[in-house]
Design a protein around this motif. Structure first.
Motif, PDB file in Angstrom:
ATOM      1  N   THR A   1       0.829  -1.209   0.000  1.00 55.01           N
ATOM      2  CA  THR A   1       0.000   0.000   0.000  1.00 55.01           C
ATOM      3  C   THR A   1       0.860   1.254   0.000  1.00 55.01           C
ATOM      4  OG1 THR A   1      -1.760  -1.151   1.202  1.00 55.01           O
ATOM      5  CG2 THR A   1      -1.793   1.256   1.264  1.00 55.01           C
ATOM      6  N   LEU A   2       1.943   1.226   0.785  1.00 60.98           N
ATOM      7  CA  LEU A   2       2.860   2.356   0.851  1.00 60.98           C
ATOM      8  C   LEU A   2       3.388   2.710  -0.529  1.00 60.98           C
ATOM      9  CD1 LEU A   2       4.764   4.309   2.500  1.00 60.98           C
ATOM     10  CD2 LEU A   2       6.371   2.381   2.614  1.00 60.98           C
ATOM     11  N   PHE A   3       3.836   1.711  -1.286  1.00 61.12           N
ATOM     12  CA  PHE A   3       4.387   1.977  -2.613  1.00 61.12           C
ATOM     13  C   PHE A   3       3.297   2.389  -3.606  1.00 61.12           C
ATOM     14  CE2 PHE A   3       8.209   0.047  -1.005  1.00 61.12           C
ATOM     15  CZ  PHE A   3       9.227   0.561  -1.796  1.00 61.12           C
ATOM     16  N   SER A   4       2.116   1.803  -3.472  1.00 59.68           N
ATOM     17  CA  SER A   4       1.024   2.130  -4.392  1.00 59.68           C
ATOM     18  C   SER A   4       0.574   3.580  -4.243  1.00 59.68           C
ATOM     19  CB  SER A   4      -0.170   1.199  -4.143  1.00 59.68           C
ATOM     20  OG  SER A   4       0.164  -0.139  -4.442  1.00 59.68           O
ATOM     21  N   GLU A   5       0.627   4.089  -3.002  1.00 62.35           N
ATOM     22  CA  GLU A   5       0.119   5.430  -2.727  1.00 62.35           C
ATOM     23  C   GLU A   5       1.213   6.488  -2.581  1.00 62.35           C
ATOM     24  OE1 GLU A   5      -2.248   4.987   0.774  1.00 62.35           O
ATOM     25  OE2 GLU A   5      -3.792   3.775  -0.233  1.00 62.35           O
ATOM     26  N   GLY A   6       2.472   6.053  -2.507  1.00 64.84           N
ATOM     27  CA  GLY A   6       3.550   6.964  -2.132  1.00 64.84           C
ATOM     28  C   GLY A   6       4.022   7.926  -3.193  1.00 64.84           C
ATOM     29  N   ALA A   7       4.042   7.503  -4.445  1.00 62.71           N
ATOM     30  CA  ALA A   7       4.517   8.350  -5.552  1.00 62.71           C
ATOM     31  C   ALA A   7       5.913   8.900  -5.306  1.00 62.71           C
ATOM     32  CB  ALA A   7       3.541   9.501  -5.806  1.00 62.71           C
ATOM     33  N   PHE A   8       6.796   8.081  -4.708  1.00 62.95           N
ATOM     34  CA  PHE A   8       8.176   8.522  -4.539  1.00 62.95           C
ATOM     35  C   PHE A   8       9.054   7.926  -5.630  1.00 62.95           C
ATOM     36  CE2 PHE A   8       8.155   4.523  -2.390  1.00 62.95           C
ATOM     37  CZ  PHE A   8       7.139   4.582  -1.454  1.00 62.95           C
ATOM     38  N   GLU A   9      10.201   8.566  -5.817  1.00 61.59           N
ATOM     39  CA  GLU A   9      11.084   8.205  -6.918  1.00 61.59           C
ATOM     40  C   GLU A   9      12.291   7.384  -6.464  1.00 61.59           C
ATOM     41  OE1 GLU A   9       9.971  12.489  -8.908  1.00 61.59           O
ATOM     42  OE2 GLU A   9      11.524  12.255  -7.397  1.00 61.59           O
ATOM     43  N   ARG A  10      12.772   7.675  -5.260  1.00 61.85           N
ATOM     44  CA  ARG A  10      13.947   6.964  -4.752  1.00 61.85           C
ATOM     45  C   ARG A  10      13.698   6.521  -3.312  1.00 61.85           C
ATOM     46  NH1 ARG A  10      18.969  10.218  -7.784  1.00 61.85           N
ATOM     47  NH2 ARG A  10      17.862  10.262  -9.780  1.00 61.85           N
TER      48      ARG A  10
END
Length: 338
Positions: A73-82
């Motif tokens: 869920t963190l990765f699905s919603e996070g929209a971070f690049e690194r």
């Protein structure tokens, strides 16, 4: 840049978040806030971060990276690049007492992060390894080109495993990864289980300090600001394939895949008794010393070869032990009002 920092309430994670926020990045910090050491210190670090950054640039989530669904869920919603992974169960000695904690956080948790990076097109994963991976190696200074197949603690074995797992994902999925082998990190806001914190606290309280290996240890003490500078420079310099790598004579420090490992150490080992005498001088009190034998899983000496780090990111740690201890004691007296 949007950056995920795991272990954000930890010693290194806290300082890294401060650095990234100060230069204008947006940071999502996660930490499970476990009670391996004083949770109040972790919460104080978080308050410092939240007070020093606007809400649109820093967000904290209490999360255990060993929880697969939470990480997804963190990765699905996070929209971070690194991603910088500093979340781990730390401590060589504690790994002998509670090995399960190391498998959960350092192996299962790291696997979950690799999967998140793989499925969400992360540009670069930087993760904490450790000088402990050198284990029984007696060739000094420790070089990334050395073999590290003889760990002396489960903690060290999990960190070596992280390097191997990262290589697999770099090779299979072209995920750029950089492993950083930290050498005895110290400084303000440091961990209460580390030598500088323990020694300072006990000397100020008039209590004895336990000194293992009868005081004959030598350590490559590395100041926190130097560590963070190295982490950020590695993060900004995305790992790439080494065109000169050959399987017939494989270099353990690089790969045909976008994978690499670096030491981050001061490169100037210090005798433990010299370290203690410096603390005494700064604190203004003499230590009462209990000399004890070497502990299981420990090594007598560490020393970092940092030539590869300097060549790749143009940085070499340079803070002296005297400077670093003085800054820590100043923070400690203020934070604990002693």
């Amino acid at each position: 840049m949007n950056v995920l920092v795991t272990g954000a309430a930890g010693f290194i994670g806290f300082h890294l978040c401060k650095y990234l926020l100060a230069r204008g990045d947006r940071v999502i910090g996660v930490d499970n806030l476990n009670d391996y050491y004083d949770v109040n210190l972790k919460q104080a670090r978080l308050r410092e971060l939240e007070q020093g950054a606007s809400s649109d640039r820093f967000r904290f989530l209490k999360l255990d990276i060993a929880d697969k669904s939470a990480v997804e869920t963190l990765f699905s919603e996070g929209a971070f690049e690194r991603v910088v992974n500093l979340a781990a169960q730390a401590g060589v000695r504690y790994s002998i007492e509670n090995p399960d904690a190391y498998i959960s956080s350092n192996i299962v948790g790291f696997m979950n992060l690799l999967e998140g990076c793989r499925h969400h097109n992360i540009e670069h994963l930087v993760y904490a390894s450790s000088s402990s991976v050198y284990g029984a190696n007696e060739t000094l200074p420790f070089s990334e080109h050395d073999n590290v197949d003889h760990p002396l603690s489960l903690y060290a074995a999990t960190k070596k495993s992280n390097e191997l797992m990262a290589h697999t994902y770099s090779s299979l999925y072209q995920l750029p990864t950089t492993g950083l082998r930290f050498f005895t990190v110290y400084g303000p806001w440091g961990r209460p289980d580390m030598a500088l914190f323990l020694f300072t606290r006990n000397i100020l309280a008039g209590e004895p300090i336990d000194v293992f290996n009868h005081g004959h240890h030598r350590r490559d003490f590395t100041y926190i600001d130097d560590i963070v500078e190295g982490v950020v420079r590695a993060l900004d310099n995305v790992a790439d394939c080494d065109p000169n790598w050959r399987g017939v004579n494989p270099d353990p420090a690089s790969s045909f895949a976008p994978w690499r490992v670096f030491n981050i150490g001061n490169g100037k080992p210090v005798e433990l008794m010299t370290y203690i005498h410096t603390i005494e001088k700064v604190v203004g009190r003499k230590a009462r010393i209990n000399l004890k034998p070497m502990q299981p899983g420990d090594v007598p000496e560490t020393a970092a070869d940092v030539e590869a780090l300097e060549a790749a990111v143009h940085y070499r740690p340079n803070t002296t032990v005297e400077e670093g201890i003085e800054r820590f004691v100043y923070w400690y007296r203020g934070f604990y009002s002693v």
